[in-house]
Design a protein around this motif. Structure first.
Motif: not given
Length: 211
Positions: A104-107, A136-137, A168, A172-173, A176
């Motif tokens: 959920d933090n894009g990582s 990452n995204c 994903d 989440f991406c 974000l």
């Protein structure tokens, strides 16, 4: 009168230092002929003795060895030297494609060992490193080629490519990177006072499908 001639002088010997290399099975057999033992004596007929010895990965580095020489009169002497055991054989690198779900933090983070697919070495005890471990995204649903490097205890290394797929499924991406302002919708409500003359208003009561 009888005269007895005796030889009581011990022969001498030398063994030059030498380096030996482990084979694919992680072992090397050292024989007397390989040691190049040199002997000297005041008389002829010197014999050298050395027990053939098998060395393995536990002997990597410097090791003391000895040989014995004996002349025709039975005089004996022992000489010593240091031999070096080295491993110069590279590991065999085998990799496997993996899928990783982004957080959920894009990582998303991987361990280099996750890319390993039964890589081997003649001495075992291998470690793994990866050219990339954090995704990452922008890496989602793209071809991410990573290099897995396998290194043994002697510093020999081998590398192989591997593909890492970043997924994903929870989008989440998208959240974000969303720059759209939310839409606020409210509704009128009626609140009834309780017996104390108070009423509690919460945001959920007046929300009318904000998004």
């Amino acid at each position: 009168q009888n005269i007895t001639i005796r030889d009581t002088i011990k022969p001498t010997c030398t063994i030059p230092p030498k380096t030996f290399y482990l084979q694919a099975n992680g072992q090397v057999l050292i024989t007397q002929n390989q040691l190049n033992i040199t002997s000297n004596d005041n008389c002829f007929g010197v014999t050298s003795f050395f027990n053939n010895t098998n060395y393995n990965c536990n002997n990597i580095g410097m090791n003391s060895v000895s040989a014995t020489v004996q002349d025709a009169s039975g005089n004996m002497n022992t000489c010593f030297t240091l031999i070096t055991i080295q491993d110069t054989i590279r590991p065999i690198c085998r990799s496997k494609t993996i899928n990783k779900i982004i957080g959920d933090n894009g990582s998303a983070t991987i361990l280099a060992s996750e890319l390993n697919n039964n890589s081997t070495d003649n001495c075992g005890n291998i470690t793994f490193t990866s050219s990339k471990t954090i995704f990452n995204c922008p890496d989602v649903l793209t071809t991410n080629l990573v290099t897995l490097t396998v290194t043994d205890q002697s510093g020999n290394s081998a590398s192989c490519p591997v593909e890492v797929t970043i997924l994903d499924p929870n989008e989440f991406c998208a959240c974000l990177t969303d720059e759209t302002d939310p839409i606020c919708r409210t509704k009128n409500i009626i609140l009834d006072l309780d017996i104390t003359g108070n009423a509690i208003l919460t945001p959920e009561l007046i929300n009318d499908g904000s998004f």
